[in-house]
Enzyme design. Structure first.
Site, PDB file in Angstrom:
ATOM      1  N   ARG A   5       0.858  -1.192   0.000  1.00 30.93           N
ATOM      2  CA  ARG A   5       0.000   0.000   0.000  1.00 30.93           C
ATOM      3  C   ARG A   5       0.889   1.235   0.000  1.00 30.93           C
ATOM      4  O   ARG A   5       2.114   1.123   0.038  1.00 30.93           O
ATOM      5  CB  ARG A   5      -0.949  -0.019   1.186  1.00 30.93           C
ATOM      6  CG  ARG A   5      -0.277  -0.234   2.515  1.00 30.93           C
ATOM      7  CD  ARG A   5      -1.303  -0.258   3.652  1.00 30.93           C
ATOM      8  NE  ARG A   5      -0.671  -0.505   4.927  1.00 30.93           N
ATOM      9  CZ  ARG A   5      -0.710  -1.664   5.572  1.00 30.93           C
ATOM     10  NH1 ARG A   5      -1.334  -2.695   5.038  1.00 30.93           N
ATOM     11  NH2 ARG A   5      -0.128  -1.799   6.742  1.00 30.93           N
TER      12      ARG A   5
ATOM     13  N   PHE B 103       6.433  -5.592  13.659  1.00 27.35           N
ATOM     14  CA  PHE B 103       5.147  -5.197  13.107  1.00 27.35           C
ATOM     15  C   PHE B 103       5.269  -4.836  11.641  1.00 27.35           C
ATOM     16  O   PHE B 103       6.346  -4.523  11.165  1.00 27.35           O
ATOM     17  CB  PHE B 103       4.582  -4.006  13.893  1.00 27.35           C
ATOM     18  CG  PHE B 103       4.339  -4.346  15.329  1.00 27.35           C
ATOM     19  CD1 PHE B 103       3.204  -5.034  15.707  1.00 27.35           C
ATOM     20  CD2 PHE B 103       5.275  -4.023  16.293  1.00 27.35           C
ATOM     21  CE1 PHE B 103       2.994  -5.381  17.025  1.00 27.35           C
ATOM     22  CE2 PHE B 103       5.075  -4.359  17.614  1.00 27.35           C
ATOM     23  CZ  PHE B 103       3.930  -5.047  17.983  1.00 27.35           C
ATOM     24  N   CYS B 104       4.128  -4.853  10.973  1.00 28.99           N
ATOM     25  CA  CYS B 104       4.069  -4.528   9.554  1.00 28.99           C
ATOM     26  C   CYS B 104       4.829  -3.229   9.282  1.00 28.99           C
ATOM     27  O   CYS B 104       4.583  -2.254   9.987  1.00 28.99           O
ATOM     28  CB  CYS B 104       2.618  -4.359   9.122  1.00 28.99           C
ATOM     29  SG  CYS B 104       2.441  -3.850   7.427  1.00 28.99           S
ATOM     30  N   PRO B 105       5.692  -3.128   8.305  1.00 30.46           N
ATOM     31  CA  PRO B 105       6.013  -4.172   7.328  1.00 30.46           C
ATOM     32  C   PRO B 105       7.254  -4.981   7.708  1.00 30.46           C
ATOM     33  O   PRO B 105       7.877  -5.587   6.840  1.00 30.46           O
ATOM     34  CB  PRO B 105       6.289  -3.358   6.072  1.00 30.46           C
ATOM     35  CG  PRO B 105       6.967  -2.133   6.607  1.00 30.46           C
ATOM     36  CD  PRO B 105       6.370  -1.863   7.964  1.00 30.46           C
ATOM     37  N   GLY B 106       7.594  -5.025   8.992  1.00 32.48           N
ATOM     38  CA  GLY B 106       8.813  -5.693   9.423  1.00 32.48           C
ATOM     39  C   GLY B 106       8.999  -7.097   8.867  1.00 32.48           C
ATOM     40  O   GLY B 106      10.013  -7.386   8.222  1.00 32.48           O
TER      41      GLY B 106
END
Lengths: 385, 81
Positions: free
Chosen positions: A194, B18-21
């Protein structure tokens, strides 16, 4: 004497030093506590201003002040380059051989850009992560007479996550004002699925990209630049031709942190506890700002909200009391402005448990960012906000 | 979705990231691996089980398996190119 040593004179190091003075003034004056900041240049640079050298008529001279002028007089400023940290013996050694012992160590060592890790970056890509590079980008924009602009991110994590989107929005607005928009295509490349890492911000930014006719390319991880064909290639196998290529350079932590065994290669980010900000479980070593491996924005704002936590923990240790968890636990707070072009902006405010809910972009938040930038020298480093 | 015959070449433990890790950790591992290597990513981030398969498809690799156990996902990917 209790010796507090802070490495780095950026937002995190300077603010922590000044907050520690506020809490420990009497002990410092009695000679019970010594407080030093080590900085490579002795110059404090306001890095968020670089984007405005490229986009808003800012001058590099306005973005730099002597670190000494920002520190309380009780803080010793050491100008030098760190070579190694020996945590077993609690000694930091500078490249000129000077040893600096400590009882409490704060690593506010920031991040560094490594554009050289991508071949042809220096000759083909523009960026705005130094004052000089931002000035070069301004020249390139002034010369631009239409064509293909590609804006992307050549490595994560990087400083100031909204910056490449902001630059895309600001350039698009500028090109419209210069009557070049209908002769220009703008591609925005995101390494993930995204437009932005935080979903709510992505949901805000994606329609703005569409409205401004900026084409979003997701999962575009910059792999190589073909200087001859003027195309940027992704790891995923896509190619985009460019006339003007603007890339966020890859970032790393400091080499001496890796050499000292404190941060793993190749990134060099310090393994930092998300609440206590202690490094590698050591009770007297803290990290804040860009240097950590925390899943948060690498931004001055992060360091700004982390500094009181480090301060409380060090003061508690020196006063021999327990930590006041209300002030001594970091909850992931970050707050930053976000430009969307045409004199409008919004605000991102979040923590570990509360994603941002950016308000509809308006002129107020754009002006808020301008005022914040102009007043920074009198507020943030001195602990007044 | 499992493929017991595939031997794991490398494991990336991105739990707690955590995203995008986790996706970025996988991308780093892919860059450092050889074609044919099989990488297992451990992720406790809920977004990984949608983000990583999408990336794998776009990047032209093979999703070998995706399983959930003990509160985290194990996503196995073969590097194809």
């Amino acid at each position: 004497m209790q010796r507090i040593l802070i490495l780095g004179g950026g937002v995190g190091g300077t603010l922590t030093a000044n907050l520690l003075v506020k809490k420990l003034r009497a002990r410092i004056d009695r000679g019970e506590v010594g407080l030093s900041v080590v900085d490579l240049t002795g110059q404090h640079v306001y890095q968020p201003g670089f984007m405005y050298i490229a986009m808003g008529g800012e001058r590099a001279a306005n973005l730099q002040r002597p670190e000494r002028s920002l520190l309380d007089k009780r803080v010793t400023l050491v100008i030098g380059e760190v070579a190694r940290i020996d945590v077993d013996h609690q000694v930091v050694t500078l490249t000129d051989g000077r040893p600096l012992g400590y009882d409490q160590l704060v690593l506010a060592t920031g991040s560094r850009i490594v554009p050289e890790t991508i071949e042809h970056f220096d000759t083909e890509a523009q960026h705005f992560y130094t004052a000089e590079a931002a000035a070069r980008l301004r020249v390139a924009l002034d010369r631009f007479a239409g064509g293909r602009i590609v804006i992307g991110i050549a490595g994560m994590p990087y400083k100031c996550p909204p910056a490449p989107l902001e630059v895309a929005f600001l350039i698009e607005a500028e090109l419209r004002q210069r009557d070049l928009r209908d002769r220009t295509t703008i591609d925005y490349c995101s390494p993930i699925g995204r437009a932005f890492t935080i979903e709510s911000v992505s949901e805000m930014a994606t329609p703005i990209l569409a409205e401004k006719g900026i084409e979003l390319h997701t999962f575009f991880n910059v792999e190589a630049i073909d200087a001859e064909r003027k195309v940027v290639q992704s790891l995923e196998g896509e190619e985009l031709p460019y006339d003007l290529l603007i890339l966020v350079p890859p970032h790393k932590g400091q080499q001496f942190l890796m050499d000292s065994g404190l941060a793993p290669a190749p990134g060099g980010w310090l393994p930092t506890d998300r609440a206590t900000l202690q490094v590698g479980g050591r009770p007297n070593v803290y990290a804040l700002g860009d240097a950590t491996d925390l899943p948060l924005s690498k931004a001055g704002s992060t360091a700004h909200f982390e500094a009181p936590v480090v301060t409380e923990r060090i003061v508690a240790a020196i006063e021999g009391r327990g930590v006041d968890h209300k002030h001594g636990d970091y909850l992931g707070k970050v707050m930053c402005f976000f430009e969307v072009g045409d004199g409008k902006g919004t605000l991102l405010q979040f923590d570990y448990n509360h994603p941002p809910r950016p308000p509809k972009p308006n002129q107020i938040w754009h002006l808020g960012k301008i005022v914040f930038n102009k007043t920074y020298w009198h507020t943030v480093p001195k602990g007044r906000v | 979705m499992t493929d017991a015959a595939v031997a794991i070449t490398r494991t990336v433990d991105a739990r707690g990231s955590f995203c995008p890790g986790p996706l970025m950790e996988l991308i780093r591992a892919i860059r450092e691996s050889q074609v044919g290597d099989v990488i297992a990513v451990y992720s406790s981030d809920k977004g990984s089980k949608t983000d990583i398969p999408k990336w794998v498809e776009k990047a032209g690799h093979r999703l070998v398996s995706l399983e959930t156990s003990d509160g985290y996902d194990v996503i196995v990917v073969e590097k194809l190119r």
